[in-house]
Design a protein around this motif. Structure first.
Motif, PDB file in Angstrom:
ATOM      1  N   PRO A 144       6.205  12.473   8.376  1.00 31.39           N
ATOM      2  CA  PRO A 144       6.613  12.176   6.995  1.00 31.39           C
ATOM      3  C   PRO A 144       7.780  13.039   6.522  1.00 31.39           C
TER       4      PRO A 144
ATOM      5  N   HIS B  13      11.508  11.596   5.262  1.00 39.29           N
ATOM      6  CA  HIS B  13      12.153  11.917   3.985  1.00 39.29           C
ATOM      7  C   HIS B  13      13.569  12.432   4.204  1.00 39.29           C
TER       8      HIS B  13
ATOM      9  N   GLU C 169       3.607   2.716   7.782  1.00 39.38           N
ATOM     10  CA  GLU C 169       3.148   3.503   6.637  1.00 39.38           C
ATOM     11  C   GLU C 169       4.034   4.733   6.430  1.00 39.38           C
ATOM     12  N   ARG C 170       4.350   5.451   7.524  1.00 36.79           N
ATOM     13  CA  ARG C 170       5.171   6.657   7.393  1.00 36.79           C
ATOM     14  C   ARG C 170       6.581   6.331   6.912  1.00 36.79           C
ATOM     15  N   TRP C 171       7.187   5.280   7.472  1.00 39.94           N
ATOM     16  CA  TRP C 171       8.582   4.980   7.148  1.00 39.94           C
ATOM     17  C   TRP C 171       8.755   4.240   5.821  1.00 39.94           C
ATOM     18  N   SER C 172       7.787   3.423   5.445  1.00 39.64           N
ATOM     19  CA  SER C 172       7.933   2.672   4.192  1.00 39.64           C
ATOM     20  C   SER C 172       7.260   3.372   3.021  1.00 39.64           C
ATOM     21  N   GLY C 173       6.481   4.420   3.307  1.00 33.18           N
ATOM     22  CA  GLY C 173       5.775   5.124   2.242  1.00 33.18           C
ATOM     23  C   GLY C 173       6.654   5.559   1.088  1.00 33.18           C
ATOM     24  N   PRO C 174       7.833   6.145   1.340  1.00 31.55           N
ATOM     25  CA  PRO C 174       8.684   6.584   0.232  1.00 31.55           C
ATOM     26  C   PRO C 174       9.450   5.444  -0.450  1.00 31.55           C
TER      27      PRO C 174
ATOM     28  N   ALA D 198       7.399  -1.136  -2.770  1.00 27.00           N
ATOM     29  CA  ALA D 198       6.566  -2.101  -2.044  1.00 27.00           C
ATOM     30  C   ALA D 198       7.412  -3.267  -1.547  1.00 27.00           C
TER      31      ALA D 198
ATOM     32  N   ALA E 287      -1.318  -3.930   3.573  1.00 27.73           N
ATOM     33  CA  ALA E 287      -0.364  -3.051   2.884  1.00 27.73           C
ATOM     34  C   ALA E 287       0.825  -3.810   2.309  1.00 27.73           C
TER      35      ALA E 287
ATOM     36  N   HIS F   7       3.133  -5.614   4.130  1.00 34.12           N
ATOM     37  CA  HIS F   7       4.282  -5.750   5.017  1.00 34.12           C
ATOM     38  C   HIS F   7       4.403  -7.190   5.497  1.00 34.12           C
TER      39      HIS F   7
END
Length: 366
Positions: free
Chosen positions: A99, A103, A181-186, A189, A309, A311
């Motif tokens: 993560p 960022h 999840e890691r790449w789209s988290g920041p 949606a 999620a 996607h």
């Protein structure tokens, strides 16, 4: 204006897609799409910089420093100053980013509409490909050892690498839902996209069509049927031979006459494995049929997580059904081909790297 980050996964057709993007840059630009170019190899080196893995690939950290920033600036300039609509950055080394690394990678793209694309393939082919890649990088492990130490271990994320635990590398590397999840988290949606690699025998261009749809670009901008380079796979016997060569290279290293990381990557992986051995062909290795209950459920679970999620999915869910060996078919672990002495091969490979060291020493001596 959008930036698409294609972050892998490894061995999911990424070499084919990247070769199309790089080989037909002019056609893409004419359609408002850029695959940023800074220098040869910059996409790989930028991804290595993001991951902080220069040493693993035998690269000078000073060479890769600033490469990711330069790629992002080139993408931004095309969108904001040249009237482009889409920029596509792609490398599978990005897939396993933490993560914190994600960022940092997104920071130079602040203010732009960023989307993330993850490509995935059935875990039967992925298990064999993962094993082969480890052997190309110097491993001497058999597929049976991989099965025992990784495939049949806990696939859960609670003890994953990001949490300081011991989740086996295979499951971390192949978990497409976690990568999304890691790449789209920041990101807002709806910015994550999952592309499934077609099954064996499907038209090769189908992967490009799915990928283009995920990127939001016209698939007709380039010709997906042209011959492009691919990440070479080895036959089962060739993998067996390479394991023996790796074992002898390691012995030579213990005696002080081996290869450093850069030499091993260039001479053994690139030159011998992906050059000499890949050209020999041979019967492809397939994961044993007994792994169906090990490799099938995780992929289905990850797909459910990705869809829950929000996607978008590009491909047929059935394409994730693991491709395995048939009844009576040999597994991946076989004997090396006859008539080749792995000890002699290893010594020749090590010797082939020595002239470069001597020339460097002579050129730097007054």
């Amino acid at each position: 204006m959008r930036v698409v980050l294609h972050v892998g996964l490894p061995k999911t057709g990424t070499t084919y897609l990247q070769a199309l993007l790089a080989g037909q840059r002019d056609a893409l630009r004419a359609g408002g799409v850029v695959h940023p170019f800074v220098r040869p190899g910059a996409m790989f080196e930028g991804a290595v910089e993001v991951r902080g893995s220069a040493a693993k690939f035998g690269l000078d950290p000073a060479r890769v420093e600033g490469t990711w920033q330069a790629l992002c600036e080139r993408a931004r300039a095309f969108l904001e100053q040249e009237g482009g609509s889409t920029a596509v950055l792609s490398h599978e080394v990005l897939a396993g980013a933490t993560p914190e690394q994600v960022h940092r990678a997104l920071a130079p793209l602040a203010g732009l509409e960023v989307h993330v694309v993850v490509t995935a393939r059935d875990l039967g082919r992925q298990a064999v490909a993962h094993w082969q890649e480890e052997v190309k990088l110097g491993s001497t492990a058999s597929f049976a050892e991989l099965e025992r130490t990784q495939l049949r271990c806990d696939t859960g994320r609670d003890a994953g690498p990001d949490a300081g635990g011991r989740r086996p590398h295979f499951w971390h590397a192949q978990d497409f839902a976690a990568a999304l999840e890691r790449w789209s988290g920041p990101l807002p949606a709806g910015r994550g996209h999952l592309v499934l690699a077609p099954p064996p025998g499907a038209p090769r261009e189908l992967l490009w069509q799915r990928f283009a749809a995920a990127c939001g670009i016209d698939p007709g901008l380039l010709d997906p049927t042209v011959e492009v380079g691919a990440n070479p796979s080895l036959g089962a016997a060739q993998v067996a031979l390479l394991r023996e060569v790796n074992r002898e290279v390691q012995r030579l290293g213990e005696r002080g006459s081996g290869l450093d990381a850069a030499q091993r990557h260039q001479v053994v992986k690139r030159g011998y494995a992906e050059g000499v051995l890949a050209a020999q062909g041979g019967r492809p290795a397939r994961a044993p049929a007994a792994l169906a209950d090990v490799l099938g459920p995780p992929a289905r679970r990850w797909l459910d997580e990705a869809l829950a999620a929000g996607h978008s999915l590009h491909g047929d869910p059935d394409d994730l059904f693991p491709v395995l060996a048939g009844p009576g078919e040999d597994g991946p672990d076989v004997v090396p081909p006859p008539g080749v002495d792995p000890v002699a091969v290893a010594r020749e490979l090590v010797a082939s790297a020595r002239p470069r060291r001597r020339r460097w020493w002579r050129s730097s001596t007054p």
